[in-house]
Design a protein around this motif. Structure first.
Motif, PDB file in Angstrom:
ATOM      1  N   ASP C 199       0.830  -1.207   0.000  1.00 42.22           N
ATOM      2  CA  ASP C 199       0.000   0.000   0.000  1.00 42.22           C
ATOM      3  C   ASP C 199       0.865   1.257   0.000  1.00 42.22           C
ATOM      4  O   ASP C 199       0.530   2.251  -0.638  1.00 42.22           O
ATOM      5  N   GLY C 200       1.962   1.213   0.718  1.00 43.53           N
ATOM      6  CA  GLY C 200       2.779   2.414   0.817  1.00 43.53           C
ATOM      7  C   GLY C 200       3.877   2.496  -0.232  1.00 43.53           C
ATOM      8  O   GLY C 200       4.753   3.359  -0.131  1.00 43.53           O
ATOM      9  N   ALA C 201       3.862   1.611  -1.216  1.00 43.13           N
ATOM     10  CA  ALA C 201       4.990   1.539  -2.145  1.00 43.13           C
ATOM     11  C   ALA C 201       4.926   2.635  -3.201  1.00 43.13           C
ATOM     12  O   ALA C 201       3.846   3.022  -3.649  1.00 43.13           O
ATOM     13  N   ALA C 202       6.110   3.111  -3.607  1.00 45.57           N
ATOM     14  CA  ALA C 202       6.166   4.050  -4.731  1.00 45.57           C
ATOM     15  C   ALA C 202       5.849   3.328  -6.041  1.00 45.57           C
ATOM     16  O   ALA C 202       5.240   3.896  -6.941  1.00 45.57           O
ATOM     17  N   HIS C 203       6.284   2.081  -6.128  1.00 44.62           N
ATOM     18  CA  HIS C 203       6.064   1.310  -7.361  1.00 44.62           C
ATOM     19  C   HIS C 203       5.744  -0.132  -7.014  1.00 44.62           C
ATOM     20  O   HIS C 203       6.309  -0.687  -6.073  1.00 44.62           O
ATOM     21  N   ALA C 323       7.041  -4.748  -4.428  1.00 40.91           N
ATOM     22  CA  ALA C 323       6.790  -3.356  -4.058  1.00 40.91           C
ATOM     23  C   ALA C 323       8.119  -2.721  -3.685  1.00 40.91           C
ATOM     24  O   ALA C 323       8.898  -3.310  -2.921  1.00 40.91           O
ATOM     25  N   ASP C 325      10.404   1.159  -2.992  1.00 42.45           N
ATOM     26  CA  ASP C 325      10.405   2.608  -2.801  1.00 42.45           C
ATOM     27  C   ASP C 325      10.874   3.280  -4.096  1.00 42.45           C
ATOM     28  O   ASP C 325      11.321   2.610  -5.029  1.00 42.45           O
ATOM     29  N   ALA C 326      10.816   4.595  -4.075  1.00 41.18           N
ATOM     30  CA  ALA C 326      11.212   5.338  -5.273  1.00 41.18           C
ATOM     31  C   ALA C 326      12.657   5.064  -5.667  1.00 41.18           C
ATOM     32  O   ALA C 326      13.000   5.078  -6.850  1.00 41.18           O
ATOM     33  N   ASP C 327      13.513   4.758  -4.683  1.00 46.98           N
ATOM     34  CA  ASP C 327      14.924   4.504  -5.009  1.00 46.98           C
ATOM     35  C   ASP C 327      15.204   3.015  -5.239  1.00 46.98           C
ATOM     36  O   ASP C 327      16.353   2.616  -5.319  1.00 46.98           O
ATOM     37  N   ARG C 331      10.280  -3.196  -0.607  1.00 47.76           N
ATOM     38  CA  ARG C 331       9.370  -3.111   0.544  1.00 47.76           C
ATOM     39  C   ARG C 331       8.692  -4.458   0.800  1.00 47.76           C
ATOM     40  O   ARG C 331       8.397  -4.806   1.936  1.00 47.76           O
ATOM     41  N   LEU C 408      12.809   1.608 -13.264  1.00 50.20           N
ATOM     42  CA  LEU C 408      13.252   2.801 -12.549  1.00 50.20           C
ATOM     43  C   LEU C 408      14.561   3.355 -13.120  1.00 50.20           C
ATOM     44  O   LEU C 408      15.128   4.303 -12.551  1.00 50.20           O
TER      45      LEU C 408
END
Lengths: 301, 167, 814
Positions: C199-203, C323, C325-327, C331, C408
């Motif tokens: 749910d909290g993932a950037a991608h 999932a 993060d942006a970098d 996750r 990414l």
């Protein structure tokens, strides 16, 4: 698995072999054994009588006869591989024989055995087709000679009748200076080709193709010549466009398919390999080599 | 053996020793060596001529023992892995190629090894200084599941360089 | 040349300065030639079929030609009437010799569907092509096979389950009539708050991946020889197995005998790779026949049988999400694994369990959940093959990371480095437990250093220039890399006994099982390090239940760790005992003594010594005479190293490939493998393990595909169509070792047999994608065939290059 029971016969002469083949029930001829023996070991065949041709000395050897180079049907692939005569006069066969199985199988495998087994992607039938080889077939009191295109009836089906033995394979060499190339694609070294291409090419003094043979193995149920491709090259200077067009003809030959290797893939290999083989044949052509020209040959490196 | 099993009597020379035996028509050469003569160094891995474990030398050239009938060997000279130690001293003495295999860890389970040794023996007799490509091409007629072939290639090339050094 | 980072050393030599300059042998870590080799090289190995047994009978099995069928008529009269046939056993006949007709389950499981193991013989219903139905015993194998051809069977074909997806369809046929469902078991493994992580993932990226069925194919197939002794009612069974003791227990149970009367011996074993870590129906049927008939009976599996009746591994379908993060930091990972178990479950669910629990591998993954559905199909059953689920898991994880990197625009190596478990986090709790409920703790290793070594060795930074330069010449090069971790050294224990005889012979017995890796040499090296004798003085016996009562055998890259540790402990005890006795016999303090070449000698005056044989004679006891004070009887010791911890071996592989877009051929140009298997007992043998493992992985990546059609009929039944890699398809492999000692065992070692296989397919597939980047193709399966590559190239929007290169790569014979 172990072979089913059979009675083994080792005739010393062709007459003896022919007589056994004509009179024994359920006969099967054994040549180099590199295809028949696995079938026996897996009990896929069960002959009552196995007639071994390996001791019929008259069936072995390579000789020149008139314009022809003649192979006894029991000539082993090893002998072909190491033959200076083959290298000098039948360079296409000399090149193709390197692709046949492995050293350990070429030591026993024979040219006649391969032609009679007639696997559609095997090298020797492909060369025989490319060179319009003539096959001498003997039965008691009868000798006939068949062109390879007549001999290769269908998938693994030679035009041999009961009691007949293939005794000789006759090749008419192309004139000195002709170009040749044999390429194939297999998953591993020594495997049966998925597709093989044999190219023979002769140029006239003006550098135009005066005689062409293009043959595909592994595409159709037997090796096949590709007349469209040959016609496309004949009279041309065998430039890049000519080669692409001829290769495209090879890619249009109706192909067999199975779940592992679909027909379209065989066609693709046929065109790719033809596009690579024709320039090699061209570069080996004495007339072409003398001209020192590669600019329009489609060679890219 | 069932009573009606047809047999041929053959005379063969194996590793320098003459044998005369009655052998079932359908028995292949590898089974004959193993079962009738207890020469069990020649192994059987596939019985369809691909794995190469049963490779022996017949009249000096390599052949699949499973793709030749014993009856066909009548009058032939056969060499098997049991011949390779030659005059090497002791009960565990090794010939030069065998020693190279040990030095270079060119075997693991050892099941494919006898066939490979015979093919390489043939190669090195014909061409005393093959390059890596030539060795790999000959080895391509054998399957090995343990070694990844690399150390076998190295062993063959070591045997070459030792032989060359000796000249 | 392969590279070794020096290992630490292990024992302290005697403190007194040697008078003769002699320094103790350092056998641990030595590139010692193998003690197994001379016999094997001379053709004097003793594999199953080489055992000379007077007057043996030979067995052959009738095997089902149908994937699923009911047997409506079985007429054995023709077979029985054939001269040379001694007995024909159908299911009823063999049942009379046994306590049951169903094979015992290999690994216990409370949750698995009941009645799911294979039959010894199956004569009413058959559930896969190759299932054993009838056993013929005859005077020769050839006659036994002749008799098989005379058996008349009428089959009523039943609907076939040919694939896991079909197995789950509503209205799918059921794999066997005694199966309650096509689902053998469903389970979920995982840890952390997975859905919250997503749910909290950037991608979030999803992949559907497929790893195809393959097989072990040791060059020696299976084989069993049994001899019954009616006087003792004892049976001896030689079998080409990876687990003599478990086979012994199974035979004892199935034949209704006590283990006292069953001896199982593994002779020289011509490779295992997983497929011999099982008690097979034939291993029960052959001893039963030998006992029944009163003559030795032998069965040697042929390759045609091996293709369908020895176990396979996989298919596996993975639908997975990652999932990040942006970098690009991971996750969470979640998904579903659909595992094709085949028609029966002989061993348990360890293979899919291993696969599902090893996905996160060397990476930090905070949250993970995998739903596992174990499907039954009408195909040959599966158990682990080299790698045991880890190669599939690595394929999944590494494919996901490549996807993230691409999406990414992060460099593949940089992304991995960002997510690798850092060395300072070791030991690292993976958050998972194994099947027995033991927590999975990664013990040690420097994963970033491993990857860095691989990148340096293959010149990762220089590759883009190489790739550009090659493309300018019409050649398509690609580079791929993949990391892997293998939890090795599965417990709970392994056994070792070291015994010195009064003649001075040193015997080493172990329940571990040698199947070609050089186990005897490795164990002898570990013992010799303590005893300071040449390896040839140590006689190693593996896998003989008559020589040692306990043993687990060869699986899960465990034997050097488990048996090695047991040998180490036993050898130290023998050494210490010998020195103590030497102290008393020579009247010189222990620290002025040393062991050397089978003696205890005085360091300062080596001419003063007692032999180990002398000591053993002393310690065997003489009637009424006391032993030296404080010394227990016998110069021998038993080591039973016991642990639930697993030593985690890790690796990073990097390779360069060339792909021919005209044919789809892939040629591997360079292959670099950096491995950390802790301290190496014998670096040369370790390299050999990696070479072989990698080539098995190359098979998985490019060649080996056990094919079935939609009626579950096998379509690859010979070595001509099931493609094992050969020498001409394999590049020179560059192996580099790091040595991070494992704290889980006294010798600091980690297993090595499987680690080489695990990262290969993802590394090669990544390289292929990279080579074909102009076409932007995506690979989601292994193995990858040339046909498939051209299919993908054709389907891509990008045009093919105008001129195909002249020099074909991968076309054979170039």
């Amino acid at each position: 698995m172990k072979a089913p029971p059979f009675r083994y016969h080792a005739p010393r002469t062709l007459d003896e072999a022919l007589s056994l083949a004509a009179t024994l029930p359920g006969p099967r001829l054994l040549a180099g054994g590199q295809s028949l023996m696995p079938m026996l070991n897996f009990r896929l065949v069960g002959p009552e009588n196995l007639i071994d041709l390996n001791r019929v000395a008259a069936l072995s050897g390579i000789r020149e006869e008139g314009e022809d180079v003649v192979f006894g049907a029991m000539t082993r692939q090893r002998e072909i591989e190491y033959s200076p005569l083959v290298k000098a006069r039948l360079p296409l066969l000399a090149e193709a024989i390197q692709w046949v199985g492995h050293r350990q199988t070429r030591n026993r495998g024979t040219i006649g055995g391969s032609l009679c087994h007639l696997d559609p992607s095997a090298e020797q039938p492909t060369v025989a087709m490319a060179m319009d080889a003539s096959l001498v077939i003997v039965s008691p009191g009868r000798r006939r000679e068949l062109a390879m295109r007549t001999f290769a009836v269908d998938l693994m089906t030679p035009a041999l009748e009961d009691g007949e033995i293939l005794t000789e394979v006759r090749f008419r060499p192309w004139p000195p200076g002709h170009g040749w190339a044999f390429l194939e694609f297999a998953r591993r070294h020594g495997d049966y080709a998925i597709v093989a291409v044999a190219v023979l090419l002769e140029l006239d003094a003006s550098g135009r193709a005066s005689r062409v043979s293009i043959t595909l193995g592994g595409v159709a149920s037997t090796p096949v010549r590709v007349p469209d491709a040959e016609t496309r090259l004949l009279g041309s200077r065998v430039g890049a466009d000519d080669i692409s067009a001829a290769a495209a003809c090879c890619g249009r030959v109706e192909a067999l398919g199975d779940p592992q290797v679909p027909a379209w893939y065989r066609q693709r290999l046929a065109s790719t390999l033809a596009a690579r083989a024709i320039p090699i044949a061209l570069s080996r052509n004495a007339a072409h080599a003398a001209a020192g020209s590669t600019s329009d040959s489609g060679l890219t490196s | 053996m069932s009573s009606e099993e047809p047999v041929h009597t053959i005379a063969v020379t194996i590793n320098g020793k003459a044998y005369e035996r009655a052998v079932a028509d359908r028995k292949n050469l590898a089974d004959f060596l193993r079962q009738d003569l207890q020469l069990t160094g020649t192994h059987v891995g596939c019985e369809h001529g691909v794995c190469g474990a049963c490779t022996v030398l017949v009249d000096g050239v390599s052949a699949r023992g499973c793709l030749m009938l014993a009856a066909q060997a009548d009058g032939c000279t056969i060499e098997t892995v049991e011949s390779l130690a030659g005059d090497a001293p002791g009960p565990s003495g090794l010939g030069p190629l065998q020693q190279a295999f040990r030095d270079r860890h060119a075997l693991q389970c050892g099941f494919c090894t006898p066939g490979i040794l015979m093919s390489l023996t043939e190669l090195l007799r014909d061409d005393p200084s093959p390059d890596e490509e030539a060795v790999r091409v000959v080895l391509s007629g054998h399957l090995c599941r343990c070694t990844g072939y690399q150390n076998i290639v190295a062993a063959a090339l070591q045997a070459v360089s030792k032989a060359c050094g000796a000249r | 040349m392969d590279t070794i980072v020096p290992a630490c050393q292990i024992i302290e030599p005697a403190t007194a300065a040697p008078a003769d300059g002699y320094t103790a042998r350092r056998m641990f870590g030595a590139r010692a030639p193998r003690i197994e080799d001379p016999a094997l090289l001379r053709g004097e190995g003793r594999y199953l079929d080489d055992i000379r047994m007077p007057d043996p009978l030979h067995a052959a099995f009738l095997r089902s030609p149908h994937a699923h069928a009911r047997v409506t008529r079985l007429d054995l009269s023709g077979a029985r009437a054939l001269p040379g046939v001694v007995a024909v056993f159908d299911a009823d006949a063999i049942a009379r010799e046994l306590t049951g007709l169903r094979m015992p389950l290999g690994f216990p499981s409370a949750t698995l569907q009941k009645d799911i193991t294979p039959w010894v013989l199956s004569c009413t219903e058959v559930a896969f092509v190759g299932e054993a139905m009838v056993m013929v015993v005859a005077e020769s194998r050839a006659i036994a096979e002749d008799a098989l051809a005379l058996i008349e069977v009428d089959f009523e074909p039943l609907p076939v389950v040919h694939d896991c997806h079909q197995a789950l369809d509503d209205g799918s046929p059921v794999v066997r009539s005694d199966a309650v469902s096509n689902i053998a078991e469903q389970l979920q493994v995982g840890f952390g708050e997975v859905d919250a992580a997503f749910d909290g993932a950037a991608h979030v990226f999803a992949e559907s991946l497929f790893v195809h069925r393959g097989a072990a194919h040791p060059m020696e197939g299976r084989g069993v020889l049994a001899r019954h002794d009616p006087v003792e009612d004892a049976i001896t069974v030689w079998t080409s197995t990876q687990m003599a003791h478990e086979v012994m227990h199974s035979i004892a149970m199935m034949l209704g005998m006590d283990q006292h009367n069953v001896r199982v011996i593994a002779p020289d074993v011509g490779g295992g790779f997983g497929c011999k870590y099982l008690t097979y129906p034939e291993e029960v049927a052959i001893p039963a026949a030998a006992r029944c008939l009163g003559r030795p009976v032998k069965w040697v599996e042929d390759r045609a049988e091996h293709f369908v009746s020895a176990i396979h591994e996989r298919d596996q379908y993975w639908d997975v999400d990652i999932a990040v993060d942006a970098d690009g930091r991971i996750r969470g990972v979640r998904g579903r694994l659909l595992h094709d178990q085949g028609a029966y479950t002989p061993q348990g669910i360890n293979l899919p369990y291993n696969a599902a629990t090893s996905v996160t591998g060397p990476y930090r993954v905070p949250a993970y959940r995998m739903d596992v559905i174990i499907c039954q199909t009408n195909k040959t059953p599966v158990i682990p093959v080299r790698g045991a689920g880890y190669p599939q898991a690595a394929f999944v994880m590494e494919r996901l990371l490549d996807r993230v990197a691409r999406e990414l625009s992060i460099d593949r190596a940089a992304l991995r480095l960002r997510n690798l478990i850092p060395p300072e986090k070791m030991p690292y709790d993976k958050g998972l437990t194994n099947r027995a409920g033991v927590r999975s703790i990664v013990d040690s290793g420097d994963y970033p250093a491993t990857q860095a070594a691989a990148l340096a060795r293959i010149d990762y930074d220089g590759f883009p220039a190489r790739q550009r330069e090659a493309r300018a010449r019409g050649r398509h090069l690609g580079l791929g890399l993949a990391n892997a971790v293998k939890a090795t050294s599965r417990g709970p224990f392994e056994s070792a006994v070291i015994r010195v005889s009064p003649q001075g012979r040193i015997d080493l017995y172990t329940g571990a099982l040698a199947m070609g890796q050089g186990l005897a040499t490795a164990l002898a090296q570990i013992a010799a390090e303590q005893l300071d004798v040449p390896l040839e003085m140590i006689h190693v016996t593996c896998g003989d239940t008559g020589r040692i009562s306990l043993g687990m055998g060869g699986f899960a890259s465990r034997q050097t760790v488990m048996a090695g540790s047991s040998v180490h402990l036993a050898a130290i005890e023998v050494r210490n005992k010998a020195l103590k006795v030497g102290e008393q016999l020579l009247g010189v303090p222990m620290d002025a003594l040393r062991l050397r070449d089978g003696r205890v000698e005085v360091v300062a005056t080596p001419t003063r010594f007692v032999t180990l044989g002398d000591i053993a004679r002393k310690l065997k006891g003489a009637p009424g005479y006391s032993l030296p004070p404080g010394i227990t009887p016998g110069l021998e010791s038993t080591g039973l190293f016991q642990t639930n911890s697993q030593a985690h071996a890790n690796a990073c592989h990097a390779c360069e490939v060339e792909v021919d877009p005209g044919t789809g051929a892939v040629r591997i140009l360079r292959y670099v493998a950096v491995h950390d298997s802790g301290r190496l007992v014998n670096p040369t043998m370790a390299e050999g393990q990696i070479h072989g493992g990698i080539v098995h992985g190359i098979g998985n990546a490019l060649f080996e595909k056990m094919g079935y059609d939609d009626e579950a009929q096998p379509v690859t039944g010979t070595f001509a169509d099931y493609l094992l890699p050969t020498s001409t398809e394999i590049p020179h492999i560059e192996v580099v070792f790091l040595e991070t000692p494992s704290p889980t065992n006294p010798i600091g070692v980690k297993g090595i047999g499987e680690a080489g296989t695990i990262p290969v397919a993802p590394a090669i597939v990544s390289a292929i994608e990279d080579a074909l980047s102009p076409w932007n193709i995506r690979l989601a399966e292994a193995p990858v065939s040339p046909v498939r590559l051209l299919e993908l190239i054709d389907a891509s929007a990008k045009p093919r290059p105008a001129a195909a290169p002249l020099t074909p790569c991968g076309a054979s014979g170039t």
